[in-house]
Write an enzyme that holds these catalytic residues in place. Sequence first.
Site, PDB file in Angstrom:
ATOM      1  N   TYR A 282      -2.501  -0.651  10.497  1.00  0.00           N
ATOM      2  CA  TYR A 282      -2.370  -0.949   9.060  1.00  0.00           C
ATOM      3  C   TYR A 282      -1.084  -0.321   8.526  1.00  0.00           C
ATOM      4  CZ  TYR A 282      -3.858  -1.017   4.095  1.00  0.00           C
ATOM      5  OH  TYR A 282      -3.949  -1.219   2.737  1.00  0.00           O
TER       6      TYR A 282
ATOM      7  N   SER B 282       0.861  -1.194   0.000  1.00  0.00           N
ATOM      8  CA  SER B 282       0.000   0.000   0.000  1.00  0.00           C
ATOM      9  C   SER B 282       0.888   1.231   0.000  1.00  0.00           C
ATOM     10  CB  SER B 282      -0.863   0.023   1.267  1.00  0.00           C
ATOM     11  OG  SER B 282      -1.550   1.250   1.394  1.00  0.00           O
TER      12      SER B 282
HETATM   13  N1  NAD Z   1      -8.555  -0.989  -1.524  1.00  0.00           N
HETATM   14  C1  NAD Z   1      -7.606  -0.097  -1.310  1.00  0.00           C
HETATM   15  O1  NAD Z   1      -7.847   1.127  -1.301  1.00  0.00           O
HETATM   16  C2  NAD Z   1      -6.183  -0.554  -1.119  1.00  0.00           C
HETATM   17  C3  NAD Z   1      -5.163   0.414  -1.212  1.00  0.00           C
HETATM   18  C4  NAD Z   1      -3.849   0.015  -1.024  1.00  0.00           C
HETATM   19  C5  NAD Z   1      -3.548  -1.305  -0.778  1.00  0.00           C
HETATM   20  N2  NAD Z   1      -4.559  -2.224  -0.691  1.00  0.00           N
HETATM   21  C6  NAD Z   1      -4.175  -3.620  -0.411  1.00  0.00           C
HETATM   22  O2  NAD Z   1      -4.617  -4.448  -1.446  1.00  0.00           O
HETATM   23  C7  NAD Z   1      -4.797  -5.782  -0.948  1.00  0.00           C
HETATM   24  C8  NAD Z   1      -6.153  -6.309  -1.403  1.00  0.00           C
HETATM   25  O3  NAD Z   1      -7.162  -5.541  -0.751  1.00  0.00           O
HETATM   26  P1  NAD Z   1      -8.571  -5.204  -1.406  1.00  0.00           P
HETATM   27  O4  NAD Z   1      -8.700  -3.738  -1.427  1.00  0.00           O
HETATM   28  O5  NAD Z   1      -8.780  -5.970  -2.649  1.00  0.00           O
HETATM   29  O6  NAD Z   1      -9.505  -5.716  -0.224  1.00  0.00           O
HETATM   30  P2  NAD Z   1     -10.719  -6.761  -0.187  1.00  0.00           P
HETATM   31  O7  NAD Z   1     -11.206  -6.686   1.209  1.00  0.00           O
HETATM   32  O8  NAD Z   1     -11.655  -6.521  -1.309  1.00  0.00           O
HETATM   33  O9  NAD Z   1     -10.001  -8.159  -0.448  1.00  0.00           O
HETATM   34  C9  NAD Z   1      -9.163  -8.742   0.502  1.00  0.00           C
HETATM   35  C10 NAD Z   1      -9.233 -10.247   0.322  1.00  0.00           C
HETATM   36  O10 NAD Z   1      -8.358 -10.850   1.276  1.00  0.00           O
HETATM   37  C11 NAD Z   1      -9.038 -11.957   1.853  1.00  0.00           C
HETATM   38  N3  NAD Z   1      -8.464 -12.238   3.175  1.00  0.00           N
HETATM   39  C12 NAD Z   1      -8.512 -11.469   4.288  1.00  0.00           C
HETATM   40  N4  NAD Z   1      -7.891 -12.097   5.310  1.00  0.00           N
HETATM   41  C13 NAD Z   1      -7.427 -13.269   4.820  1.00  0.00           C
HETATM   42  C14 NAD Z   1      -6.692 -14.339   5.379  1.00  0.00           C
HETATM   43  N5  NAD Z   1      -6.332 -14.347   6.660  1.00  0.00           N
HETATM   44  N6  NAD Z   1      -6.371 -15.388   4.568  1.00  0.00           N
HETATM   45  C15 NAD Z   1      -6.751 -15.414   3.271  1.00  0.00           C
HETATM   46  N7  NAD Z   1      -7.460 -14.422   2.690  1.00  0.00           N
HETATM   47  C16 NAD Z   1      -7.792 -13.364   3.456  1.00  0.00           C
HETATM   48  C17 NAD Z   1     -10.494 -11.517   1.925  1.00  0.00           C
HETATM   49  O11 NAD Z   1     -11.378 -12.617   2.084  1.00  0.00           O
HETATM   50  C18 NAD Z   1     -10.636 -10.818   0.581  1.00  0.00           C
HETATM   51  O12 NAD Z   1     -10.975 -11.720  -0.443  1.00  0.00           O
HETATM   52  C19 NAD Z   1      -4.639  -5.688   0.569  1.00  0.00           C
HETATM   53  O13 NAD Z   1      -3.354  -6.124   0.953  1.00  0.00           O
HETATM   54  C20 NAD Z   1      -4.798  -4.195   0.844  1.00  0.00           C
HETATM   55  O14 NAD Z   1      -4.142  -3.786   2.022  1.00  0.00           O
HETATM   56  C21 NAD Z   1      -5.859  -1.891  -0.868  1.00  0.00           C
END
Ligand code: NAD
Length: 273
Positions: A152, A139
């Site tokens: 986070y 991130s």
């Molecule tokens: N959405 C944003 O704005 C954003 C920005 C920067 C970084 N990110 C990062 O991107 C990545 C994906 O996030 P996203 O936005 O798609 O979120 P999301 O919540 O849509 O997806 C996250 C996925 O991870 C799975 N998950 C959570 N805990 C788990 C575990 N213990 N074991 C296996 N699976 C697990 C969830 O079931 C879900 O399918 C994350 O690492 C997040 O920190 C997201």
Amino acid sequence: MELNNCVALVTGGAHGIGRALCRALHMEGVRLAVADLDIECAEKVASEVNGLAVRLDVSQQQEIIAAVEHVEAELGPIDIFISNAGVAFGDGPDGAASAPDEHWQACLDINLMAHVYAARAMIPLMKGRGGGCLVNVVSAAGLLTQVGEAAYTASKHAAVGFAESLAITHGGDGIHVCLVCPQAVATRMIGVDEDSEVEDGSIGFGGNDVDGILSTEYVADCILAGIQEERFLVLPHPQVSTYFQRKADDHDRWISGMRRFRRRIKGQTNELQ
Ligand SMILES: NC(=O)c1ccc[n+]([C@@H]2O[C@H](COP(=O)([O-])OP(=O)(O)OC[C@H]3O[C@@H](n4cnc5c(N)ncnc54)[C@H](O)[C@@H]3O)[C@@H](O)[C@H]2O)c1
């Protein structure tokens, strides 16, 4: 790296960025393992991309080892392991240190230790085969700071440090490490319906989308380009590079600016502590 016919395992593949990555990799001829805690949705994505659904809790080292063994037995050697699963809970009522221990622990286990477990499982295998690719979806919070998200932010900073160590130590083994640092992306993590149509760069989804929210499809395309071009740092929001430079140039000034930014967005939403 040539993607066609590769095998990739995507953690957190059932939703959001992981789901978009599975779809984009499938279009490039990659054979996929869709790994997630949410096995029902992982199965839906797997059936869409002709892949293998795997129930996996990335915070458990033994489950990562077992998933790697299972996927390699079913699909063949894993060329690309994408550590994408992540969690965020927000600060507690009294600010940066006040989130409960279980939220801190979950951030450290899922946002950081899962990357360590994946590397432990994959590096010996990849070294033995002459190389491979580890993608760590982290991130912009790992380079800068996400307001209202101390646990986070700390876990993502640690994940940046770990990805740097991996790349420095194992680059010579033919292992490409790709660190992905987006700002706001249209997923459930920031309260956006992952099936909604989002125009890249639009704002109005919350205080941290100041540079515009990006669609999961756009971010997945940036990550694919990073894998193909074997780049270390992928910044879907290019502004992050400038902020990172400003922070390095004058850290005190950067903290003052972030305080002003926090006051500004706190005025826009009551959710931030
Ligand atoms: N959405 C944003 O704005 C954003 C920005 C920067 C970084 N990110 C990062 O991107 C990545 C994906 O996030 P996203 O936005 O798609 O979120 P999301 O919540 O849509 O997806 C996250 C996925 O991870 C799975 N998950 C959570 N805990 C788990 C575990 N213990 N074991 C296996 N699976 C697990 C969830 O079931 C879900 O399918 C994350 O690492 C997040 O920190 C997201």
